[in-house]
Design a protein around this motif. Sequence first.
Motif, PDB file in Angstrom:
ATOM      1  N   VAL A 249       0.959  -1.172   0.108  1.00  0.00           N
ATOM      2  CA  VAL A 249       0.053  -0.016  -0.151  1.00  0.00           C
ATOM      3  C   VAL A 249       0.869   1.052  -0.012  1.00  0.00           C
ATOM      4  CG1 VAL A 249      -1.618   1.121   1.345  1.00  0.00           C
ATOM      5  CG2 VAL A 249      -1.863  -1.168   1.307  1.00  0.00           C
ATOM      6  N   ARG A 250       0.631   2.263  -0.834  1.00  0.00           N
ATOM      7  CA  ARG A 250       1.446   3.398  -1.028  1.00  0.00           C
ATOM      8  C   ARG A 250       0.705   4.496  -0.076  1.00  0.00           C
ATOM      9  NH1 ARG A 250       1.788   8.278  -3.619  1.00  0.00           N
ATOM     10  NH2 ARG A 250      -0.177   7.970  -4.341  1.00  0.00           N
ATOM     11  N   LYS A 262      -8.230  -6.964   8.943  1.00  0.00           N
ATOM     12  CA  LYS A 262      -9.143  -7.644   9.626  1.00  0.00           C
ATOM     13  C   LYS A 262      -9.546  -8.975   8.736  1.00  0.00           C
ATOM     14  CE  LYS A 262     -12.632  -5.354   6.784  1.00  0.00           C
ATOM     15  NZ  LYS A 262     -14.060  -4.404   6.856  1.00  0.00           N
ATOM     16  N   ASN A 263      -8.870  -9.007   7.418  1.00  0.00           N
ATOM     17  CA  ASN A 263      -9.097 -10.231   6.713  1.00  0.00           C
ATOM     18  C   ASN A 263      -7.638 -11.173   6.880  1.00  0.00           C
ATOM     19  OD1 ASN A 263     -11.590  -9.779   5.660  1.00  0.00           O
ATOM     20  ND2 ASN A 263     -10.690  -8.103   4.303  1.00  0.00           N
ATOM     21  N   ALA A 264      -6.638 -10.754   7.807  1.00  0.00           N
ATOM     22  CA  ALA A 264      -5.508 -11.363   7.915  1.00  0.00           C
ATOM     23  C   ALA A 264      -4.438 -11.071   6.995  1.00  0.00           C
ATOM     24  CB  ALA A 264      -5.463 -12.783   8.152  1.00  0.00           C
ATOM     25  N   VAL A 265      -4.770 -10.119   5.886  1.00  0.00           N
ATOM     26  CA  VAL A 265      -3.825  -9.935   4.864  1.00  0.00           C
ATOM     27  C   VAL A 265      -2.818  -8.846   5.268  1.00  0.00           C
ATOM     28  CG1 VAL A 265      -3.835  -8.352   2.877  1.00  0.00           C
ATOM     29  CG2 VAL A 265      -5.813 -10.016   3.074  1.00  0.00           C
ATOM     30  N   ILE A 266      -1.556  -9.203   5.038  1.00  0.00           N
ATOM     31  CA  ILE A 266      -0.344  -8.435   5.619  1.00  0.00           C
ATOM     32  C   ILE A 266      -0.184  -7.207   4.773  1.00  0.00           C
ATOM     33  CG2 ILE A 266       2.230  -8.596   5.996  1.00  0.00           C
ATOM     34  CD1 ILE A 266       1.862 -11.726   6.376  1.00  0.00           C
ATOM     35  N   ILE A 267      -0.395  -6.238   5.352  1.00  0.00           N
ATOM     36  CA  ILE A 267      -0.134  -4.832   4.757  1.00  0.00           C
ATOM     37  C   ILE A 267       1.454  -4.222   4.994  1.00  0.00           C
ATOM     38  CG2 ILE A 267      -0.969  -2.577   4.571  1.00  0.00           C
ATOM     39  CD1 ILE A 267      -3.034  -4.729   3.952  1.00  0.00           C
ATOM     40  N   VAL A 268       1.873  -4.096   3.774  1.00  0.00           N
ATOM     41  CA  VAL A 268       3.561  -3.376   3.946  1.00  0.00           C
ATOM     42  C   VAL A 268       3.123  -2.116   3.334  1.00  0.00           C
ATOM     43  CG1 VAL A 268       5.720  -3.584   2.838  1.00  0.00           C
ATOM     44  CG2 VAL A 268       4.346  -5.851   3.379  1.00  0.00           C
ATOM     45  N   GLU A 269       3.505  -1.093   3.866  1.00  0.00           N
ATOM     46  CA  GLU A 269       3.167   0.284   3.516  1.00  0.00           C
ATOM     47  C   GLU A 269       4.560   0.705   2.906  1.00  0.00           C
ATOM     48  OE1 GLU A 269       1.565   3.129   6.315  1.00  0.00           O
ATOM     49  OE2 GLU A 269      -0.238   1.668   6.558  1.00  0.00           O
ATOM     50  N   THR A 270       4.352   1.552   2.022  1.00  0.00           N
ATOM     51  CA  THR A 270       5.755   2.127   1.163  1.00  0.00           C
ATOM     52  C   THR A 270       5.321   3.416   0.412  1.00  0.00           C
ATOM     53  OG1 THR A 270       7.376   1.380  -0.553  1.00  0.00           O
ATOM     54  CG2 THR A 270       5.129   0.898  -0.957  1.00  0.00           C
ATOM     55  N   SER A 275      10.063   2.031  -4.549  1.00  0.00           N
ATOM     56  CA  SER A 275      10.562   2.097  -3.078  1.00  0.00           C
ATOM     57  C   SER A 275      10.751   0.585  -2.923  1.00  0.00           C
ATOM     58  CB  SER A 275      10.135   2.890  -2.235  1.00  0.00           C
ATOM     59  OG  SER A 275      10.828   2.868  -0.717  1.00  0.00           O
ATOM     60  N   PHE A 276       9.274   0.061  -2.899  1.00  0.00           N
ATOM     61  CA  PHE A 276       9.093  -1.268  -2.558  1.00  0.00           C
ATOM     62  C   PHE A 276      10.130  -2.289  -3.018  1.00  0.00           C
ATOM     63  CE2 PHE A 276       7.121  -5.451  -3.381  1.00  0.00           C
ATOM     64  CZ  PHE A 276       6.981  -5.976  -2.021  1.00  0.00           C
ATOM     65  N   PHE A 277      10.116  -2.085  -4.299  1.00  0.00           N
ATOM     66  CA  PHE A 277      10.784  -3.303  -5.513  1.00  0.00           C
ATOM     67  C   PHE A 277      12.318  -3.138  -5.099  1.00  0.00           C
ATOM     68  CE2 PHE A 277       7.297  -2.989  -8.879  1.00  0.00           C
ATOM     69  CZ  PHE A 277       6.959  -4.006  -8.535  1.00  0.00           C
ATOM     70  N   GLN A 278      12.735  -1.909  -4.757  1.00  0.00           N
ATOM     71  CA  GLN A 278      14.117  -1.876  -4.321  1.00  0.00           C
ATOM     72  C   GLN A 278      14.715  -2.390  -3.105  1.00  0.00           C
ATOM     73  OE1 GLN A 278      14.752   2.473  -4.473  1.00  0.00           O
ATOM     74  NE2 GLN A 278      15.280   2.724  -6.516  1.00  0.00           N
TER      75      GLN A 278
END
Length: 451
Positions: A249-250, A262-270, A275-278
Motif C-alpha cells: 500500500v502506497r 481484519k482479513n489477516a492480509v499482511i499490509i506493507v506500506e511504502t 521503493s518497495f521493489f528496491q
Amino acid sequence: MNKISDIPLRKEVLEFLSHSATYGNLGAFIGAGFSKAVLNDEFNDIALSWGELLEKVAEELKVDYDDIWKEGVGYPDIASQICQKYSEQSKKTYNQSLRRLKKEIAKLTSWYPDKEKRAEFSPHLNELNLSWVITTNYDLVIESLLTGKSVPLGPNDPLIAPFGIVPIFHLHGVRTNPEEIIIAQEDYVGLFRPTEYRQIKLALMIKESTMLILGYGLGDVNVLTALDWSKNVFKSESENYPNEVIQVVRKENPKEHPYRDKNAVIIVETSSLVSFFQEFSKVRKEKVEEEKKQSESLRKLAKQLDDADESMIEKFIDDIAFRKDVLKVLSSFSNDLISGFVSFLNKCIDETWARSEPNGAFQGYADNLTLILDILTSFSIKQIPPALFETTAYALQRVGYYVGNAYGKSFAAKAVWDKRSGEISQEMINELKSFAMQHQYSYIRMLCRQI
C-alpha cells in the motif's frame, strides 16, 4: 517457513516473498495503481483509475458525467448508468450502447511503457519470479514489462500457460477483445454462479500460493469472495508450502512495520512501488546468494555420497555427530540427495555385515541396527522417501534375526533395540507392520511386538 508471524517484521515479509519466489508459488494480483505507478509522472497522467476512465468514457460518449448518480454506488453501476443515458441520447439499444462503451474503454486503455519505463520496471517484475498474475486491468502494461515471458488471457480463457511463461489473467477482460470486457453491472452477474470457473480458480490460486497485491485496494467483491473461499471453503488443517496474502500500500508517511488487517492480509506500506521493489531486490539478492551456496553444498554432498570411499562409509557408521548432520540435511533436502543416499546407505549396511563376519563379532549387528534406527527416527512417515523406507525396512528384517539374548544372537543389538525402539513414532511402527504383513517379514513383526 510457510507462514509469517502474527506481528511480522519488514525483513521477514520480504524474505518470505523471496522464499515463495524460490519455491515457485508466488503470484501477483495487480490493479490500476500499478499501471499508474509505471506510466504516470509529474508531467503526464497517461494511465487512469477506474473512476477516471469512466469519466473519460462519458466525455467521449457525450454523456454528462455530473448528471450520473455516484453516491453510495460502485463503478459497475456508474458504467450501467452511462450506457443507459447514452442509449437514450443516441436512440440505440442498451446492448448496442454497452458494446460502444466497451470499445471506448479499449481505445482509452492503449497504454504502453516506453523503453525507459521498461528498463526501470521489467527487472523488478522478473526478480519476483512470478508463477501467475491476475489483474483487473484492461491494458497490456504487465505484458509489456514481461515481453516474451508472459501471455495475456481473457476472462473466458483457462488460466494456464506453457512452461516458463507467466499467464496474465485479465479478470475483467483485456482491451484487445472489447466484447469480453467486464465493466457494467450486468457483466458481473455471471461471475457469481456457484460453479463459475474464474471464481473457483481464483480462490484455489489464493489457497495454493503466496499472493502479492500491487496497485489494488481489495475492493472488488469477487476478489474478496475468493479470499473468503480460500480460507473457509477450501480450507485444510496444515499447509506444507508458503501461503500468505501480502498487500503493498502506497502512503506518504509509510509505517515501518507491516501489520495484518481484519482479513489477516499482511499490509506493507511504502512511499512508492519503486521503493518497495528496491527493498525487495536487496533482500532477494541476499537470499539468492545464500541459496546458491546451499545448492553448492548439496551438490558437493551428493557427489560425496555417489563417490563415497571407505573412510566416509566408516565415518557415517562410527561418527554419531557426522551421521546426525547428514540425516538432518537429508530430511530437509531429500529430493536433492535421496538417490545417492540410498546407494550410500546400502554400502554402509554392507560394511556392518562385513564387520559381523568374524566369529563373535556381534557389535557389527548393533552398528547395523543403530543406522536403521537413526533413519527411522529422523523422518516422519509423511517425510520419508518411499525408496529409503523400503531399503531401511528390508535392512531391519535382515538384521532382526540376530537381535536377541539367546545363543548366537547379538546381545549388543538387543540392548540397542530395547533402549531406542521407543523413539520410533507410532505412525512409523504401523507402516513397518503393514510392510511386514505384505512381504511376510516375520522378524519385523517380532521386533514391533516388543515395543
